[in-house]
Design a protein around this motif. Structure first.
Motif, PDB file in Angstrom:
ATOM      1  N   SER B 260       0.637  -1.290   0.067  1.00 52.87           N
ATOM      2  CA  SER B 260       0.013  -0.025   0.002  1.00 52.87           C
ATOM      3  C   SER B 260       0.787   1.150  -0.109  1.00 52.87           C
ATOM      4  O   SER B 260       0.465   2.373  -0.151  1.00 52.87           O
ATOM      5  CB  SER B 260      -1.052  -0.047   1.252  1.00 52.87           C
ATOM      6  OG  SER B 260      -0.149  -0.045   2.425  1.00 52.87           O
ATOM      7  N   THR B 261       2.027   1.173   0.350  1.00 47.89           N
ATOM      8  CA  THR B 261       3.050   2.372   0.544  1.00 47.89           C
ATOM      9  C   THR B 261       3.691   2.419  -0.830  1.00 47.89           C
ATOM     10  O   THR B 261       4.490   3.505  -0.793  1.00 47.89           O
ATOM     11  CB  THR B 261       3.913   2.402   1.734  1.00 47.89           C
ATOM     12  OG1 THR B 261       4.393   1.280   1.931  1.00 47.89           O
ATOM     13  CG2 THR B 261       2.904   2.540   2.825  1.00 47.89           C
ATOM     14  N   ASP B 262       4.151   1.518  -1.479  1.00 50.12           N
ATOM     15  CA  ASP B 262       4.911   1.362  -2.391  1.00 50.12           C
ATOM     16  C   ASP B 262       4.947   2.581  -3.630  1.00 50.12           C
ATOM     17  O   ASP B 262       5.694   3.402  -4.016  1.00 50.12           O
ATOM     18  CB  ASP B 262       5.020  -0.144  -3.258  1.00 50.12           C
ATOM     19  CG  ASP B 262       5.692  -1.014  -2.530  1.00 50.12           C
ATOM     20  OD1 ASP B 262       6.415  -0.640  -1.631  1.00 50.12           O
ATOM     21  OD2 ASP B 262       5.639  -2.167  -2.846  1.00 50.12           O
ATOM     22  N   GLU B 263       3.476   2.706  -4.052  1.00 54.55           N
ATOM     23  CA  GLU B 263       2.986   3.427  -5.194  1.00 54.55           C
ATOM     24  C   GLU B 263       3.328   4.920  -4.601  1.00 54.55           C
ATOM     25  O   GLU B 263       3.916   5.776  -5.388  1.00 54.55           O
ATOM     26  CB  GLU B 263       1.764   3.225  -5.596  1.00 54.55           C
ATOM     27  CG  GLU B 263       1.466   4.096  -7.038  1.00 54.55           C
ATOM     28  CD  GLU B 263       0.214   3.531  -7.382  1.00 54.55           C
ATOM     29  OE1 GLU B 263      -0.034   2.779  -8.146  1.00 54.55           O
ATOM     30  OE2 GLU B 263      -0.922   4.273  -7.310  1.00 54.55           O
ATOM     31  N   PRO B 264       2.673   5.245  -3.448  1.00 53.22           N
ATOM     32  CA  PRO B 264       3.079   6.639  -2.990  1.00 53.22           C
ATOM     33  C   PRO B 264       4.640   6.903  -2.917  1.00 53.22           C
ATOM     34  O   PRO B 264       4.827   8.245  -3.053  1.00 53.22           O
ATOM     35  CB  PRO B 264       2.141   6.738  -1.581  1.00 53.22           C
ATOM     36  CG  PRO B 264       1.237   5.633  -1.680  1.00 53.22           C
ATOM     37  CD  PRO B 264       2.049   4.559  -2.471  1.00 53.22           C
ATOM     38  N   ARG B 265       4.969   6.069  -2.108  1.00 49.24           N
ATOM     39  CA  ARG B 265       6.400   6.618  -2.075  1.00 49.24           C
ATOM     40  C   ARG B 265       7.258   6.750  -3.412  1.00 49.24           C
ATOM     41  O   ARG B 265       8.028   7.650  -3.574  1.00 49.24           O
ATOM     42  CB  ARG B 265       7.323   5.329  -1.471  1.00 49.24           C
ATOM     43  CG  ARG B 265       8.642   5.576  -0.897  1.00 49.24           C
ATOM     44  CD  ARG B 265       9.475   4.505  -0.213  1.00 49.24           C
ATOM     45  NE  ARG B 265       9.505   3.259  -0.666  1.00 49.24           N
ATOM     46  CZ  ARG B 265       8.734   2.401   0.041  1.00 49.24           C
ATOM     47  NH1 ARG B 265       8.155   2.564   0.879  1.00 49.24           N
ATOM     48  NH2 ARG B 265       8.394   1.143  -0.671  1.00 49.24           N
ATOM     49  N   SER B 266       7.165   5.764  -4.435  1.00 51.06           N
ATOM     50  CA  SER B 266       7.728   5.745  -5.665  1.00 51.06           C
ATOM     51  C   SER B 266       7.364   7.036  -6.403  1.00 51.06           C
ATOM     52  O   SER B 266       8.140   7.955  -6.976  1.00 51.06           O
ATOM     53  CB  SER B 266       7.273   4.642  -6.622  1.00 51.06           C
ATOM     54  OG  SER B 266       7.843   3.443  -5.878  1.00 51.06           O
ATOM     55  N   LEU B 267       5.877   7.284  -6.430  1.00 50.35           N
ATOM     56  CA  LEU B 267       5.407   8.621  -6.881  1.00 50.35           C
ATOM     57  C   LEU B 267       6.022   9.871  -6.378  1.00 50.35           C
ATOM     58  O   LEU B 267       6.464  10.785  -6.969  1.00 50.35           O
ATOM     59  CB  LEU B 267       4.000   8.636  -6.934  1.00 50.35           C
ATOM     60  CG  LEU B 267       3.189   8.020  -8.171  1.00 50.35           C
ATOM     61  CD1 LEU B 267       1.646   7.947  -7.574  1.00 50.35           C
ATOM     62  CD2 LEU B 267       3.189   9.071  -9.073  1.00 50.35           C
ATOM     63  N   SER B 268       5.926   9.829  -5.074  1.00 50.46           N
ATOM     64  CA  SER B 268       6.734  10.925  -4.437  1.00 50.46           C
ATOM     65  C   SER B 268       8.174  11.241  -4.763  1.00 50.46           C
ATOM     66  O   SER B 268       8.444  12.528  -4.949  1.00 50.46           O
ATOM     67  CB  SER B 268       6.648  10.940  -2.700  1.00 50.46           C
ATOM     68  OG  SER B 268       5.152  10.651  -2.364  1.00 50.46           O
ATOM     69  N   GLU B 269       8.830  10.099  -4.894  1.00 51.91           N
ATOM     70  CA  GLU B 269      10.175  10.158  -5.084  1.00 51.91           C
ATOM     71  C   GLU B 269      10.150  10.957  -6.742  1.00 51.91           C
ATOM     72  O   GLU B 269      11.226  11.681  -6.683  1.00 51.91           O
ATOM     73  CB  GLU B 269      10.975   9.093  -5.140  1.00 51.91           C
ATOM     74  CG  GLU B 269      11.215   8.499  -3.566  1.00 51.91           C
ATOM     75  CD  GLU B 269      11.505   6.919  -3.633  1.00 51.91           C
ATOM     76  OE1 GLU B 269      11.957   6.727  -2.481  1.00 51.91           O
ATOM     77  OE2 GLU B 269      11.479   6.143  -4.445  1.00 51.91           O
ATOM     78  N   LEU B 270       9.329  10.428  -7.428  1.00 52.03           N
ATOM     79  CA  LEU B 270       9.584  10.924  -8.851  1.00 52.03           C
ATOM     80  C   LEU B 270       9.119  12.391  -8.898  1.00 52.03           C
ATOM     81  O   LEU B 270       9.732  12.966  -9.640  1.00 52.03           O
ATOM     82  CB  LEU B 270       8.612  10.136  -9.784  1.00 52.03           C
ATOM     83  CG  LEU B 270       9.167   8.640 -10.119  1.00 52.03           C
ATOM     84  CD1 LEU B 270       7.856   7.796 -10.700  1.00 52.03           C
ATOM     85  CD2 LEU B 270      10.340   8.857 -11.246  1.00 52.03           C
ATOM     86  N   ILE B 271       8.175  12.618  -8.163  1.00 48.04           N
ATOM     87  CA  ILE B 271       7.837  14.223  -8.105  1.00 48.04           C
ATOM     88  C   ILE B 271       8.855  15.054  -7.781  1.00 48.04           C
ATOM     89  O   ILE B 271       9.058  15.872  -8.062  1.00 48.04           O
ATOM     90  CB  ILE B 271       6.257  14.253  -7.164  1.00 48.04           C
ATOM     91  CG1 ILE B 271       5.255  13.596  -8.140  1.00 48.04           C
ATOM     92  CG2 ILE B 271       6.087  15.568  -7.228  1.00 48.04           C
ATOM     93  CD1 ILE B 271       3.928  13.409  -7.142  1.00 48.04           C
ATOM     94  N   VAL B 272       9.276  14.297  -6.257  1.00 48.55           N
ATOM     95  CA  VAL B 272      10.387  15.593  -5.718  1.00 48.55           C
ATOM     96  C   VAL B 272      11.493  15.784  -6.629  1.00 48.55           C
ATOM     97  O   VAL B 272      12.230  16.408  -6.845  1.00 48.55           O
ATOM     98  CB  VAL B 272      10.712  14.880  -4.431  1.00 48.55           C
ATOM     99  CG1 VAL B 272      11.876  15.388  -3.784  1.00 48.55           C
ATOM    100  CG2 VAL B 272       9.724  15.007  -3.528  1.00 48.55           C
ATOM    101  N   ALA B 273      12.106  14.344  -7.361  1.00 48.13           N
ATOM    102  CA  ALA B 273      12.962  14.432  -8.326  1.00 48.13           C
ATOM    103  C   ALA B 273      12.887  14.919  -9.626  1.00 48.13           C
ATOM    104  O   ALA B 273      13.920  15.487 -10.148  1.00 48.13           O
ATOM    105  CB  ALA B 273      13.475  12.960  -8.549  1.00 48.13           C
ATOM    106  N   HIS B 274      11.881  15.204 -10.143  1.00 47.30           N
ATOM    107  CA  HIS B 274      11.569  15.790 -11.626  1.00 47.30           C
ATOM    108  C   HIS B 274      10.663  16.933 -11.590  1.00 47.30           C
ATOM    109  O   HIS B 274      10.450  17.616 -12.770  1.00 47.30           O
ATOM    110  CB  HIS B 274      10.841  14.703 -12.276  1.00 47.30           C
ATOM    111  CG  HIS B 274      11.857  13.430 -12.693  1.00 47.30           C
ATOM    112  ND1 HIS B 274      11.635  12.255 -11.902  1.00 47.30           N
ATOM    113  CD2 HIS B 274      12.875  13.217 -13.370  1.00 47.30           C
ATOM    114  CE1 HIS B 274      12.446  11.476 -12.269  1.00 47.30           C
ATOM    115  NE2 HIS B 274      13.097  11.947 -13.094  1.00 47.30           N
TER     116      HIS B 274
END
Lengths: 528, 377
Positions: B260-274
């Motif tokens: 349940s936390t994989d997607e929010p974490r990955s998305l958050s990382e992508l958003i913060v990184a890009h």
């Protein structure tokens, strides 16, 4: 102070005593019924414990019924079965005389038998205990035979009122079933005793009703059709129960006399085996009736309980154990009614009441069909629910059940049980309380004869001294049979009747035949 | 000679009492026996009653034991025995009703509870069970009414009130009525008491009802007090919902990895990184991110174009043209040009999400980045 002894003073003495006694007997009968019920619970818990093993379930009723059988065969033969037929006999044939050992013995054997799990009711024995107490007290106070006789239904009503917590139904039962006359002058006395008894019962046990009944409602007018169906099915099941009970009992009675002591053990063994299947058939079983009334049981369970209870009660009673069929008839009715209620709930195209409402009406329906006391059945359920709305469906179902049962089993079960014992009531109803039929009507409908001649009887040609001699051996009235065929009942003669006829013929000799002083009056009512 | 007036009364008394006098000794004895019988029966009844109550307690205990090991039907039978021995016992009634509710035997449960309610109208457990009966039937109005009866019954403890509000909120959320659940959950968040599990549950339900801000506050408080996997994950997801991606990453990185936390974490990382318009990054980094985003979506659009036709193909071509036209303005790289760039990449990413399965997290991240800055004042 001088004690008045003239006839009017003696009558005044009896009137006053009778009034006081109805209250005292009501109280004592109520106490006896309460004590009886408590003792059954005590014995049941003592014998079975909280959660009995399978072995215990089989052994307890078997062993206790062996002991009960020996007692019944040796010292307490008149305490077999329900107690209602014996009370009727005491009232209608024996001038109300019930020996003191009868209520005591019935108490003891009833507690043992029902407490050990036999599928029988406590109301019938309570009736006999109450009536026996009343009669014993009347004899002890040296009341006249007529007054002693009048005390019998008073005691019966008092005991039943406390046993079932329904004072009005108890009065009606005493008049409808014991006296056989709803217009009896004993109405006031039975009401007084019944009220006194219920006050005592509630003072001791509290106001908690016997059953927790859900509020009743006739949801849709078409439901009356469903209740009519319940009445028809209930009539059929009543018939099945009565025929089964009487048929099996006839077989037990046909066995050699020396087996009599062991017959109750057969009942005990069969009931023990049934208890292994389910403890729901044990004893009175009102706990399960309550569950059916509250819709806690599913259809297959209720049907199974209905069948098993019929089987268990039939065997328990027919084998000669001491206990009644009042409670089993209510139990079977509740299970049958509940089953039909579930079916109606499921399949009826109109909105219906809960299955508990049908279980409630079913109780009255089976009672009307088996016991054949239609007014009692209606008022009993009315008193349990205290709900006017239930009256119409109840009357529809009860009437149908009563008519079907009466059509195919003309002799009510209590009277049929007495006939099996060669006891012929002088006034037996075919259902109507105003019905008076000749002695010949009491014969078997097919042959006009009794199955067997009465053990103790006279015939019209017997000399008076023989008749007097027979009276000394009899407990109450004597059947008068035809000289040509001892199985043909001519009538019944009571000691009082014989005495009054002899007084009318002061110069008649002891060698004169009975026919010179007594004639069959043509109706059984006239014989009383 | 005239008889005195009292003579008539005396005669009357003699006529009524004297006939009875001969039986007075026996009557007195009978009365005495009756009194003794009454006393003895009453004593026996009291004794029997006491034994029955003891039996009822034993049956109830057996039922509770059966319930504890999951033998619900056996437990119901035992509770019924207990009730048969002691019909007015509230504990047995509630135990039976609770087991009946659990097995869906709602009509009988309601009858038992109605009897309890008649005997003790303020019984909170009985009212809660009545609410559960209504809830099991899906009767929202009745359930809410019963829950409120229980909430405002006298003598309700703070922790019990929190539990009740949580149960009510849970029921309303299950009925897809978050708007009705939210006021109860907000009220619950202001209630004191309740252990970490209860407060975690409350925050989770607030998040479900749409109040991520309150949920985050509770989760953060819990995570700061005694960090638990649930609190950390909850705080991360709540922060993610609020668009606080850096916060989300900080919590989600500390939370154990699970589905349940994989997607929010990955998305958050992508958003913060890009995110080219993120705070506290240099100009060259902004240009690099923007260029990288454009290259990524162009590559995706071109790949996708080769595999599609019809309306999808037209949409993808249009998006490619849109991204290409903006690319020409990149050397200027001023704020307006960057915002325009982010918007066109976002449009292209949404087109890709729509016409180029399977879904790609990078597309979602770019669409979210565009959304973030489009809504900014």
């Amino acid at each position: 102070m001088t004690v008045p002894t003239s006839a009017p003073e003696s009558s005044a003495r009896e009137d006053q005593l009778f009034l006081v006694l109805t209250i005292v007997i009501g109280v004592l009968a109520g106490l006896a019924a309460v004590l009886f019920s408590l003792s059954i619970d005590f014995v049941n818990r003592t014998l079975f414990g909280l959660a009995p093993s399978g072995l215990r379930l089989v052994l307890v009723p078997s062993i206790v019924s062996v002991i009960a059988g020996i007692l019944l065969a040796t010292v307490l033969p008149d305490t077999r079965g329900s107690g209602v037929p014996q009370t009727k006999v005491a009232y209608q044939l024996s001038g109300g005389t019930i020996p003191a050992r009868v209520p005591l013995g019935k108490f003891l054997l009833g507690v043992l038998t029902i407490g050990s799990g036999q599928s029988m009711g406590r109301e019938g024995p309570s009736v006999q205990i109450g009536a026996g107490l009343a009669s014993t007290i009347g004899q002890w106070l040296r009341l006249s035979p007529a007054r002693i006789r009048d005390l019998v239904p008073v005691g019966a009503a008092g005991a039943l009122a406390a046993a079932f917590n329904t004072p009005v139904a108890a009065v009606l039962f005493a008049l409808e079933e014991i006296v056989g006359d709803m217009n009896a002058p004993l109405l006031g006395s039975t009401v007084v005793a019944s009220v006194a008894s219920v006050i005592v019962e509630r003072a001791i046990l509290g106001n908690e009703p016997l059953f927790h009944v859900p509020p009743y409602q006739l949801i849709h007018p078409a439901e009356l059709g469903a209740y009519a169906a319940l009445g028809i099915v209930g009539g059929g099941v009543s018939l099945l129960f009565c025929k089964g009970l009487l048929g099996l009992r006839r077989r037990f009675l046909a066995l050699p006399a020396h087996t009599r002591a062991w017959q109750p053990a057969v009942g005990g063994l069969v009931v023990g085996a049934l208890l292994l299947l389910t403890p729901a058939v044990m004893g009175v079983g009102y706990e399960y009736v309550d569950q059916a009334l509250n819709g806690s049981l599913v259809l297959p369970v209720m049907l199974a309980f209905c069948v098993l209870k019929i089987l268990a009660t039939t065997v328990s009673y027919a084998s000669g154990n001491a206990g009644g069929i009042f409670a089993p008839s209510l139990y079977i009715g509740a299970m049958l009614g509940g089953s039909i209620g579930v079916a109606v709930n499921t399949y009826a195209p109109f909105p219906t009441a809960t299955s508990g409402a049908y279980a409630l009406v079913g109780m009255g329906t089976l009672f009307a069909g088996i016991i054949r006391a239609p007014l009692t059945s209606v008022f009993m359920i009315f008193e349990i629910t205290q709900d006017y709305q239930i009256l119409v469906p109840l009357m529809v179902a009860n009437l149908l059940s009563y008519l079907i049962s009466r059509r195919f089993q003309p002799i009510p079960v209590y009277d049929a049980l007495l006939l099996q014992d060669n006891v012929h009531l002088p006034h037996r109803r075919g259902g109507s309380v105003t019905d008076t039929r000749s002695a010949r009507d009491l014969m078997s409908p097919a042959s006009g004869e009794m199955p067997e001649p009465p053990m103790l009887h006279v015939h019209p040609d017997h000399p008076i001294h023989v008749v007097i001699d027979r009276f000394s051996q009899a407990d109450g009235d004597l059947p008068v049979v035809s000289r040509a065929n001892a199985r043909v009942l001519v009538g019944v003669i009571s000691a009082a009747t014989l005495a009054s006829r002899l007084r009318a013929r002061p110069h008649g000799g002891a060698t004169e035949s009975l026919a010179t002083t007594w004639r069959p009056s043509g109706t059984t009512a006239g014989q009383r | 000679m005239k008889r005195p007036s009292w003579a008539g009364s005396r005669d009357h008394v003699l006529r009524t009492v004297v006939p009875l006098a001969s039986e007075l000794p026996r009557l007195f004895l009978l009365f005495a026996l009756t009194a003794v019988a009454f006393a003895a029966t009453r004593w026996f009844a009291v004794r029997e009653r006491s034994t029955q109550l003891s039996d009822a307690t034993q049956w109830r205990t057996r039922g509770e034991q059966a319930l504890a090991v999951g033998r619900v039907e056996q437990a119901i039978a035992d509770f019924r025995h207990a009730m048969a021995k002691d019909r007015v016992n509230v504990a047995s009634s509630l135990a039976l009703a609770g087991a009946l509710v659990n097995t869906g035997q709602l009509d009988e449960a309601e009858r038992v509870l109605t009897q309890v309610h008649q005997r003790s109208p303020d019984n909170i457990a009985g009212t809660v069970l009545l609410a559960r009966v209504a809830a099991r039937r899906g009767d929202t109005t009745a359930a809410m009414a019963q829950f409120r009866n229980a909430l405002y019954a006298p003598g309700v403890a703070e922790a019990q009130r929190l539990d009740l509000r949580l149960e009510m909120g849970e029921f309303l959320l299950a009925q897809h009525l978050p708007a009705k659940a939210l006021p109860e959950l907000i009220a619950a968040s202001s209630e004191g008491g309740g252990d970490a599990a209860a407060r975690t549950k409350l925050a989770r339900m607030l998040l479900e009802a749409g109040d991520a801000r309150r949920a985050l506050q509770i989760f953060e408080a819990l995570a700061n007090d005694r960090p638990s996997p649930e609190a950390l994950a909850g705080a991360g997801i709540a922060a993610f919902r609020l668009g606080e991606y850096a916060t989300a990453i900080s919590y989600l990185h500390r939370a154990p990895r699970k589905g349940s936390t994989d997607e929010p974490r990955s998305l958050s990382e992508l958003i913060v990184a890009h995110d080219p318009l993120a705070a506290r990054i240099g100009h060259s980094e902004r240009v690099r991110r923007a260029t990288d985003n454009i290259a990524t979506v162009r590559r995706r659009l071109q790949t996708c174009l080769t595999q599609s036709n019809g309306p999808a193909s037209e949409a993808l071509s249009a998006a490619l043209v849109d991204v290409g036209s903006n690319t020409r303005r990149m050397p200027a790289a001023d704020r307006d040009a960057l915002e325009e760039e982010v918007a066109s990449v976002g449009r292209a990413a949404r087109t890709l999400q729509q016409h180029c399965p399977p879904p790609d997290l990078r597309d979602r991240a770019l669409a979210i980045i565009a959304g973030l800055h489009a809504s900014a004042p």
